[in-house]
Design an enzyme around this catalytic site. Structure first.
Site, short mmCIF file in Angstrom:
data_model
loop_
_atom_site.label_atom_id
_atom_site.label_comp_id
_atom_site.label_asym_id
_atom_site.label_seq_id
_atom_site.Cartn_x
_atom_site.Cartn_y
_atom_site.Cartn_z
N GLY A 34 0.81 -1.22 0.00
CA GLY A 34 0.00 0.00 0.00
C GLY A 34 0.84 1.26 0.00
N LEU A 81 -11.85 -2.23 8.07
CA LEU A 81 -12.65 -3.03 7.15
C LEU A 81 -13.38 -4.17 7.86
CD1 LEU A 81 -10.10 -3.07 4.25
CD2 LEU A 81 -12.43 -2.17 4.05
N TYR A 177 -13.54 -24.85 10.15
CA TYR A 177 -12.71 -23.77 9.63
C TYR A 177 -11.34 -24.29 9.19
CZ TYR A 177 -10.08 -19.35 9.53
OH TYR A 177 -9.30 -18.27 9.16
#
Length: 316
Positions: A34, A81, A177
């Site tokens: 980023g 987020l 999971y």
């Protein structure tokens, strides 16, 4: 279609491109890819709004970019987020600061983390990597439409090959999971979101792409253990793995955001500054057909709208 490849850096692909008067928004802009993406776009004249969840890290990243590009036009916004309330508040802040957006790079993400849940109870990888960006992009759509021709770049991964999206149980409420299956599902979702978004916005001048940046040693791998590297190595020694530098890892994102080679195109999965070939069992790269399936993209869109509790109609 591109003169660039695995070794190319973000600087290489941006050479000669003038982004003066263009505004870019980048999530996950406080570290790794980023920061480099922000630095290179700013060096080409773009006004860059850097987005992250940690104020101190974001401030340090801004200082890093400004040291390299003293004349950079930079702004920031904070949002998490993994919390849709934070995404909504952050999107409102971004729209106030950037009512016109030409480039949106959805760069943030988590990888192979233990089972945990977002503020709204979604599985962390699917919730952060896909749902958070789905909601953010939908909320920023008015600015993207105002900035057309505009592009949205969603960072996917070769990890999408670990799994398609389980539309019946995306949040692991019924099934056991598995962190890599979950990561693969979230990265497939990033690719399908690019297909669905491009279908809906292309007639308005906004195109979307999914990007595999390559294997890069960044903070993204903070949850990885020795067994995880063995899984990725597929029998190879660590020094034989095709790792990229951060500068190389940022190249495909910058190429997707800026290259004239992609004018008039969208809904594509890109790697090594090229449109990816179909995946095969033997090849390291490539894209699985299920990650570009328009029907699956529509199913995911409808599921995502239901999960975030908001519908997006771009035809009004």
């Amino acid at each position: 279609m591109s003169e660039f490849g695995f070794q190319s850096t973000a600087e290489d692909v941006a050479e000669g491109i003038d982004l003066s008067g263009r505004r870019a928004v980048i999530t996950g802009a406080s570290s790794g890819l980023g920061v480099e993406t922000a630095r290179v776009l700013a060096s080409r004249g773009a006004a860059v709004l850097m987005v992250a969840r940690d104020a101190a890290k974001l401030e340090a990243a801004v200082a890093e970019v400004r040291e390299s590009v003293p004349a950079a036009t930079l702004d920031t916004a904070l949002l998490d987020l993994a919390d849709l309330d934070s995404v909504r508040a952050g999107a409102a802040d971004i729209l106030q600061k950037a009512p016109v957006i030409n480039l949106l790079v959805n760069n943030a993400g988590v990888m192979a983390c233990p089972l945990s849940r977002t503020a709204q109870g979604f599985e962390m990888q699917f919730g952060t990597n896909h749902l958070g960006h789905f909601l953010l992009t939908g909320l920023l759509a008015p600015a993207l439409l105002a900035g057309a021709p505009a592009r949205v770049v969603n960072l996917s991964s070769a990890g999408h090959r670990f799994a398609p999206v389980d539309m019946d149980d995306p949040n692991y409420q019924q099934r056991e999971y598995d962190k890599w299956q979950s990561y693969g599902q979230s990265k497939t979702a990033n690719a399908l979101f690019s297909v669905g978004l491009d279908q809906r916005l292309r007639e308005h001048g906004v195109r979307a792409f999914a990007v595999h940046p390559g294997m890069i040693m960044t903070e993204l791998g903070r949850h990885m253990e020795a067994s995880d590297f063995e899984l990725i190595a597929r029998g190879r020694k660590p020094e034989e793995l095709p790792f990229k530098s951060v500068a190389q890892g940022s190249a495909t994102s910058v190429w997707a955001a800026t290259s004239p080679d992609l004018d008039g195109k969208g809904g594509l999965y890109l790697e090594d500054c090229h449109v990816a070939e179909p995946a095969t069992a033997e090849a390291e790269g490539g894209v699985e057909a299920y990650a570009l399936d328009p029907g699956e993209a529509d199913k995911l869109w409808q599921l995502s709208e239901a999960l975030v509790g908001q519908r997006f109609n771009f035809k009004e």
